[in-house]
Design a protein around this motif. Sequence first.
Motif, PDB file in Angstrom:
ATOM      1  N   LEU A  41       0.776  -1.384  -0.177  1.00  0.00           N
ATOM      2  CA  LEU A  41      -0.158  -0.016  -0.166  1.00  0.00           C
ATOM      3  C   LEU A  41       0.884   0.619   0.107  1.00  0.00           C
ATOM      4  CD1 LEU A  41      -2.599  -1.090   2.449  1.00  0.00           C
ATOM      5  CD2 LEU A  41      -3.104  -0.671   0.134  1.00  0.00           C
ATOM      6  N   GLU A  42       2.076   1.462   0.538  1.00  0.00           N
ATOM      7  CA  GLU A  42       2.723   2.396   0.771  1.00  0.00           C
ATOM      8  C   GLU A  42       3.120   2.181  -0.652  1.00  0.00           C
ATOM      9  OE1 GLU A  42       7.312   3.642   2.141  1.00  0.00           O
ATOM     10  OE2 GLU A  42       5.987   1.583   3.147  1.00  0.00           O
ATOM     11  N   ALA A  46       2.378   5.541  -3.547  1.00  0.00           N
ATOM     12  CA  ALA A  46       3.438   6.568  -4.714  1.00  0.00           C
ATOM     13  C   ALA A  46       3.911   5.982  -5.661  1.00  0.00           C
ATOM     14  CB  ALA A  46       5.096   6.044  -3.613  1.00  0.00           C
ATOM     15  N   GLY A  47       2.759   5.558  -6.158  1.00  0.00           N
ATOM     16  CA  GLY A  47       2.539   5.238  -7.526  1.00  0.00           C
ATOM     17  C   GLY A  47       2.850   4.598  -7.960  1.00  0.00           C
ATOM     18  N   PHE A 391      17.921   2.199   3.175  1.00  0.00           N
ATOM     19  CA  PHE A 391      18.983   2.203   2.128  1.00  0.00           C
ATOM     20  C   PHE A 391      19.089   3.473   2.736  1.00  0.00           C
ATOM     21  CE2 PHE A 391      17.160  -2.092   0.773  1.00  0.00           C
ATOM     22  CZ  PHE A 391      18.481  -2.504   0.292  1.00  0.00           C
ATOM     23  N   HIS A 392      20.500   4.355   2.638  1.00  0.00           N
ATOM     24  CA  HIS A 392      21.292   5.416   2.313  1.00  0.00           C
ATOM     25  C   HIS A 392      20.766   5.930   0.918  1.00  0.00           C
ATOM     26  CE1 HIS A 392      23.672   8.601   0.846  1.00  0.00           C
ATOM     27  NE2 HIS A 392      24.160   8.771   2.863  1.00  0.00           N
ATOM     28  N   PRO A 393      20.319   7.850   1.193  1.00  0.00           N
ATOM     29  CA  PRO A 393      19.703   8.184  -0.243  1.00  0.00           C
ATOM     30  C   PRO A 393      19.854   7.985  -1.292  1.00  0.00           C
ATOM     31  CG  PRO A 393      19.487   9.063   1.859  1.00  0.00           C
ATOM     32  CD  PRO A 393      19.646   7.488   1.722  1.00  0.00           C
ATOM     33  N   ALA A 394      21.878   7.882  -1.181  1.00  0.00           N
ATOM     34  CA  ALA A 394      22.803   7.610  -2.453  1.00  0.00           C
ATOM     35  C   ALA A 394      22.355   6.032  -3.447  1.00  0.00           C
ATOM     36  CB  ALA A 394      24.177   7.615  -2.294  1.00  0.00           C
ATOM     37  N   PHE A 395      21.614   4.813  -2.924  1.00  0.00           N
ATOM     38  CA  PHE A 395      21.485   4.247  -3.173  1.00  0.00           C
ATOM     39  C   PHE A 395      19.683   3.647  -3.046  1.00  0.00           C
ATOM     40  CE2 PHE A 395      25.320   4.070  -1.027  1.00  0.00           C
ATOM     41  CZ  PHE A 395      26.355   3.479  -2.493  1.00  0.00           C
ATOM     42  N   GLY A 399      13.328   7.154  -3.325  1.00  0.00           N
ATOM     43  CA  GLY A 399      13.888   8.130  -2.926  1.00  0.00           C
ATOM     44  C   GLY A 399      12.495   8.590  -1.694  1.00  0.00           C
ATOM     45  N   ARG A 400      11.951   8.177  -1.902  1.00  0.00           N
ATOM     46  CA  ARG A 400      10.569   8.477  -1.214  1.00  0.00           C
ATOM     47  C   ARG A 400       9.832   7.235  -0.083  1.00  0.00           C
ATOM     48  NH1 ARG A 400       5.723  10.392  -4.654  1.00  0.00           N
ATOM     49  NH2 ARG A 400       7.010   9.062  -5.596  1.00  0.00           N
ATOM     50  N   THR A 401       9.856   5.933  -1.815  1.00  0.00           N
ATOM     51  CA  THR A 401      10.124   4.724  -0.832  1.00  0.00           C
ATOM     52  C   THR A 401      10.932   4.148  -0.898  1.00  0.00           C
ATOM     53  OG1 THR A 401       9.955   4.818  -3.014  1.00  0.00           O
ATOM     54  CG2 THR A 401       7.950   4.984  -1.874  1.00  0.00           C
ATOM     55  N   PRO A 402      11.056   2.793   0.057  1.00  0.00           N
ATOM     56  CA  PRO A 402      12.162   2.267   0.634  1.00  0.00           C
ATOM     57  C   PRO A 402      12.794   1.445   0.024  1.00  0.00           C
ATOM     58  CG  PRO A 402       9.778   1.171   1.731  1.00  0.00           C
ATOM     59  CD  PRO A 402       9.900   2.435   0.485  1.00  0.00           C
ATOM     60  N   GLU A 403      12.917   1.299  -1.113  1.00  0.00           N
ATOM     61  CA  GLU A 403      13.850   0.309  -1.567  1.00  0.00           C
ATOM     62  C   GLU A 403      14.815   0.539  -2.331  1.00  0.00           C
ATOM     63  OE1 GLU A 403      11.169   2.963  -5.412  1.00  0.00           O
ATOM     64  OE2 GLU A 403      10.598   2.138  -3.291  1.00  0.00           O
ATOM     65  N   GLY A 404      15.359   0.035  -2.743  1.00  0.00           N
ATOM     66  CA  GLY A 404      17.474   0.089  -2.098  1.00  0.00           C
ATOM     67  C   GLY A 404      17.613  -0.532  -3.266  1.00  0.00           C
TER      68      GLY A 404
END
Length: 509
Positions: A41-42, A46-47, A391-395, A399-404
């Motif tokens: 759902l998250e 975020a589309g 995950f760090h934002p560089a990876f 950006g807005r969602t948790p995938e890395g």
Amino acid sequence: KSHHYGLMLAGAQVVYLDAYPLDRYGMYGAVPVKEIKRKLLELRRAGLLDRVKMLMLTNCTFDGIVYNPTRVMEECLALKPDLAFLWDEAWFAFARFHPVYRRRTAMAAARTLTENLRGQELADRYARQQQELGDDPDDDTLLDHRLVPDPAKARIRVYATQSTHKTLTSLRQGSMIHVFDQDFSHRTAETFREAYMTHTSTSPNYQILASLDLGRRQAALEGFELVQKQLEQAGVLRDAIDQHPVLSRYLRFLTTPDLIPGEFRASGVEQPLRTGLARMSEAWEDDEFVLDPTRATLHIGLTGIDGDTFKHEHLMDRYGVQVNKSTRNTLLFMTNIGTTRSAVAYLIEVLLKIVEELEDRKDQLGPPALRRQDADAARDTVVALPDFSSFHPAFRPGGRTPEGDIRRAFYLAYDETQCEYLSADEVTEAMTGGRAVVSATFVTPYPPGFPVLVPGQVVNDAVLDYMRALDTREIHGYRPQTGYRVFTEQALKEQQTLLESGNNPWAPA
């Protein structure tokens, strides 16, 4: 561990799911279906739901927690009708050959779900659901409601990997991939075969393949009898400990309520392993998670001996007893189709010798020392198990969602100039100063053999506390003399700039 490397090689952007923790025993349970739905759902908000390709879960877990695959797939397909599923059943190959176990296997669940989608009952349930929920239910409603998929849209795409050599009969490394994919022939077959041949070759493996054929024939002809004997031997082992006047003072096998919280046991059956096959079958039909009776987790906290010492110095070195897994205060024993009554009797004899030695040592202590030892033994050392940090934002391309992007982090670490080594104290000091410390490698303790850190993951206090408390002898990706391999601050800045500019050299072509 192989899953994480596979995801890295595939270039997948990974969203990690949190299993419920069992801090007292130093192990994780399984991932609740509510947690899976929350992540889906998250991503939908975020589309990004269209980019979700596969859900990967381990069934059953090493410690014996078994999912309800039919329910998991039903609820996920209600949110994303074309989602594919990969069930790691490495230690569950035997389950196909027992009627109670079978319903909880990936292939049986896939067939059941396919039949349900063609039937009127599920269509009626879906119609009632639409009437109850309306056209645009909020996320909280969807999380709290047991969802059913739209029969007109859902596609059943299920894969299961089984290490046949672990719980059935074959030569070492003999394994199988089972496929129940309605879209396999026209959508997946060519790429599947190409990927398979990229990573394996039949030429040197004919002996293994022949042993798999023999193992399959054995299971087809006498599988039920063998699995039933396996179950019986597990019961004998449990009874021998629980009913022994000396052993039961120091040792006990963990039960279903110990390992599965009540919220996941709708049947209300407290001890399905002790109440006969009918009650066990009821729990296996209704509960979100159940406990595999052939996994016997022995709590040893009252002995005052930690799990690693008990495993290596006592069972393995002195008596030649191989233990599948240990935590700080537990040992995992597993029966299989080859377990004999004499093997169980030998284990009981060995445990009794160890406990009698403890009794002899206690007799030599004075009252103050004895009280102190008993108090120490009775107090379990609880270390909170860390959830996946982030995950760090560089990876994080989204950006807005948790995938890395594990692949990008993994290969960036090949450049030594992008990495440095920090001790645990230096990591703590850097974090206190406001620095984001990011792992450049997989850090994998054995046991249990799953990563505590993956490339690109931010190190936090929970991870460090857990690592400090570990008493395992083998940790891949971490060397005490050098510390943690992490990315330099400059490397992270450069990667984040590349990501934000759209000139990401690691992006898939």
